[in-house]
Design an enzyme around this catalytic site. Structure first.
Site, PDB file in Angstrom:
ATOM      1  N   ARG A  46       3.604 -12.053  11.731  1.00  0.00           N
ATOM      2  CA  ARG A  46       3.655 -10.607  12.031  1.00  0.00           C
ATOM      3  C   ARG A  46       5.067 -10.079  11.805  1.00  0.00           C
ATOM      4  O   ARG A  46       5.279  -8.922  11.464  1.00  0.00           O
ATOM      5  CB  ARG A  46       3.174 -10.339  13.469  1.00  0.00           C
ATOM      6  CG  ARG A  46       3.317  -8.887  13.878  1.00  0.00           C
ATOM      7  CD  ARG A  46       2.299  -8.426  14.943  1.00  0.00           C
ATOM      8  NE  ARG A  46       2.077  -9.366  16.013  1.00  0.00           N
ATOM      9  CZ  ARG A  46       2.955  -9.667  16.976  1.00  0.00           C
ATOM     10  NH1 ARG A  46       4.146  -9.097  16.987  1.00  0.00           N
ATOM     11  NH2 ARG A  46       2.643 -10.536  17.911  1.00  0.00           N
ATOM     12  N   TYR A  98      -1.821  13.961   0.755  1.00  0.00           N
ATOM     13  CA  TYR A  98      -2.957  13.046   0.799  1.00  0.00           C
ATOM     14  C   TYR A  98      -3.720  13.297   2.111  1.00  0.00           C
ATOM     15  O   TYR A  98      -3.090  13.418   3.185  1.00  0.00           O
ATOM     16  CB  TYR A  98      -2.423  11.615   0.732  1.00  0.00           C
ATOM     17  CG  TYR A  98      -3.479  10.563   0.931  1.00  0.00           C
ATOM     18  CD1 TYR A  98      -4.426  10.313  -0.060  1.00  0.00           C
ATOM     19  CD2 TYR A  98      -3.534   9.812   2.090  1.00  0.00           C
ATOM     20  CE1 TYR A  98      -5.403   9.351   0.121  1.00  0.00           C
ATOM     21  CE2 TYR A  98      -4.497   8.842   2.278  1.00  0.00           C
ATOM     22  CZ  TYR A  98      -5.435   8.618   1.298  1.00  0.00           C
ATOM     23  OH  TYR A  98      -6.395   7.668   1.484  1.00  0.00           O
ATOM     24  N   ASP A 170       6.347  10.198  -1.065  1.00  0.00           N
ATOM     25  CA  ASP A 170       5.158   9.396  -1.359  1.00  0.00           C
ATOM     26  C   ASP A 170       5.095   9.248  -2.882  1.00  0.00           C
ATOM     27  O   ASP A 170       4.761  10.200  -3.595  1.00  0.00           O
ATOM     28  CB  ASP A 170       3.919  10.102  -0.808  1.00  0.00           C
ATOM     29  CG  ASP A 170       2.637   9.291  -0.996  1.00  0.00           C
ATOM     30  OD1 ASP A 170       2.629   8.375  -1.837  1.00  0.00           O
ATOM     31  OD2 ASP A 170       1.643   9.586  -0.310  1.00  0.00           O
ATOM     32  N   LYS A 195      -3.014   1.272  -4.707  1.00  0.00           N
ATOM     33  CA  LYS A 195      -3.278   2.006  -5.940  1.00  0.00           C
ATOM     34  C   LYS A 195      -2.639   1.295  -7.147  1.00  0.00           C
ATOM     35  O   LYS A 195      -2.982   0.177  -7.417  1.00  0.00           O
ATOM     36  CB  LYS A 195      -2.808   3.454  -5.779  1.00  0.00           C
ATOM     37  CG  LYS A 195      -3.202   4.079  -4.417  1.00  0.00           C
ATOM     38  CD  LYS A 195      -4.705   4.222  -4.213  1.00  0.00           C
ATOM     39  CE  LYS A 195      -5.105   4.520  -2.762  1.00  0.00           C
ATOM     40  NZ  LYS A 195      -4.478   5.682  -2.146  1.00  0.00           N
TER      41      LYS A 195
HETATM   42  C1  LIG Z   1      -4.174   6.080  -0.861  1.00  0.00           C
HETATM   43  C2  LIG Z   1      -3.007   6.912  -0.590  1.00  0.00           C
HETATM   44  C3  LIG Z   1      -2.329   6.823   0.627  1.00  0.00           C
HETATM   45  C4  LIG Z   1      -2.776   5.933   1.762  1.00  0.00           C
HETATM   46  O1  LIG Z   1      -2.728   4.592   1.451  1.00  0.00           O
HETATM   47  P1  LIG Z   1      -3.740   3.468   2.009  1.00  0.00           P
HETATM   48  O2  LIG Z   1      -3.282   2.230   1.341  1.00  0.00           O
HETATM   49  O3  LIG Z   1      -5.135   3.901   1.643  1.00  0.00           O
HETATM   50  O4  LIG Z   1      -3.557   3.455   3.499  1.00  0.00           O
HETATM   51  C5  LIG Z   1      -1.198   7.617   0.795  1.00  0.00           C
HETATM   52  N1  LIG Z   1      -0.786   8.463  -0.176  1.00  0.00           N
HETATM   53  C6  LIG Z   1      -1.430   8.584  -1.347  1.00  0.00           C
HETATM   54  C7  LIG Z   1      -0.923   9.528  -2.382  1.00  0.00           C
HETATM   55  C8  LIG Z   1      -2.570   7.817  -1.603  1.00  0.00           C
HETATM   56  O5  LIG Z   1      -3.203   7.953  -2.770  1.00  0.00           O
END
Ligand SMILES: *Cc1c(COP(=O)(O)O)cnc(C)c1O
Length: 377
Positions: A46, A98, A170, A195
């Protein structure tokens, strides 16, 4: 070292005892200690694991940062960051976040009195009015989802800095191959590794990258204290995927550029959304990526019919994998928003978002052509 050399070599030395060129997966929850608190750098997964260290070295190098931390998911990473704020602190963010980010603030952090102030695109010239004594973070997403709007990271993070506010970007849609927010003035880069970084639609993961030691220490503590650590196996897959990020992003971008041309020339398409249209993107991005949205001259029924006929564009949430995906925001990601509000945001019934994969472009174009023909019949 350049991008792919870093992605392949940073953190990846042959394993010492056997010479294995690919690092093993350290599937262990705990580590032997020679005497209490004397160990080889790891005590409990962890708090840390050798597979985390490898991926963190890769991610830090790719984002031009000193420190990276990996998490159980993108939202787990954001939770770790927000846990470093205090009750009463506020976060300023640009509209078009998001959905999960918005939900996390709106339904969870608000209960702990950490509020979100949303700034719409037309309010952008007045951004600085939103920064006050309570503002601790400026949260910025670019390109946005699903309208692929591009925001100027250098300009906006500079404005936040003037008010002593940290900027968190982000960078999920662009990936470090196309955009490096730390070089443009951001303090923290945030990724959903689910992603493009994971890239094969087989893991959920998140990461934060920064040059600020204090922020990094707080993020590391938060991961351990909250328990938003990933699994060593998922992080091993992430490390493996990062090695091919450059070639995948090249192909995603190339395929999306072909689809941009196809959609732009097609009379059945009202409007195409793609970062290539933004002069700022040309300055801060090295390419335009694989995300593209289009508003078709189709009714809701025709749009759904078209989407249902795709052979290679799979109808699914998520993005950034090798396989092409399609999403219908009005009935999927943005379904909970009333139709009139949704349309004001630019999300009409005919809007379709594509995550263009790395298949052969001829097959993708044929798929689009054929499904459009069926929908219009
Ligand atoms: C998918 C996504 C997130 C969140 O990520 P997870 O891995 O699903 O928790 C945050 N920002 C963007 C732009 C995303 O596409």
């Amino acid at each position: 070292m350049k991008f792919s050399t870093k992605a392949i070599h940073e953190g990846n030395e042959p394993e010492k005892t056997t010479g294995a060129v690919t690092p093993p997966i350290f599937l262990t929850s705990t580590f032997a200690q020679e005497s209490p608190a004397h160990h080889k750098g790891y005590d409990y997964t962890r708090a840390g694991n050798p597979n985390f260290t490898i991926a963190e070295r890769q991610l830090a190098a790719l984002e031009h940062g000193k420190y990276a931390t990996v998490y159980s998911s993108g939202l787990g990473a954001l939770t770790a960051y927000v846990s470093t704020l205090q009750k009463g602190d506020r976060v300023v963010a640009l509209d078009g976040l998001y959905g999960g980010t918005f939900r996390l603030f709106n339904k969870v952090f608000s209960k702990f009195d950490v509020g979100l102030d949303l700034v719409s695109s037309n309010e952008l010239p007045n951004l600085e009015k939103y920064f006050d004594d309570k503002t601790k973070l400026f949260l910025l997403e670019t390109p946005t989802n699903p309208l692929l709007e591009v925001h100027d990271i250098a300009d906006l993070s500079g404005k936040a800095r003037k008010h002593g506010v940290k900027t968190l970007v982000d960078n999920t849609f662009a990936s470090p191959y196309l955009q490096n927010p730390l070089n443009l003035g951001a303090d923290i880069v945030w990724h959903s590794c689910t992603k493009y970084l994971g890239g094969h639609s087989d893991i959920i993961g998140g990461a934060m990258v920064t040059n600020d030691k204090e922020i990094h220490d707080a993020l590391l503590f938060a991961r351990m204290a909250i328990g938003v650590n990933p699994s060593p196996f998922d992080v091993w897959l992430l490390s493996r995927s990062l090695k091919t990020l450059a070639v995948r992003m090249e192909r995603h971008s190339e395929n999306a550029a072909h689809i941009y041309k196809f959609l732009s020339d097609n009379p059945a398409v009202k409007k195409v959304y793609f970062p290539a249209k933004s002069p700022v993107a040309a300055l801060q991005m090295r390419g335009f990526g694989g995300m593209i949205s289009a508003e078709f001259n189709l009714s809701l029924e025709e749009t759904i019919e078209m989407i249902s006929h795709f052979r290679y564009f799979t109808l699914a949430e998520s993005l950034g994998g090798v396989e092409s995906l399609v999403n219908h925001p009005a009935s999927m990601t943005h379904a909970s928003i009333p139709k009139d509000v949704r349309e004001k945001m630019g999300i009409s019934d005919g809007l379709v978002r594509f995550s263009v994969g790395i298949e052969d472009i001829e097959d993708l174009l044929a798929d689009l052509r054929e499904s459009l023909r069926i929908a219009k019949d």
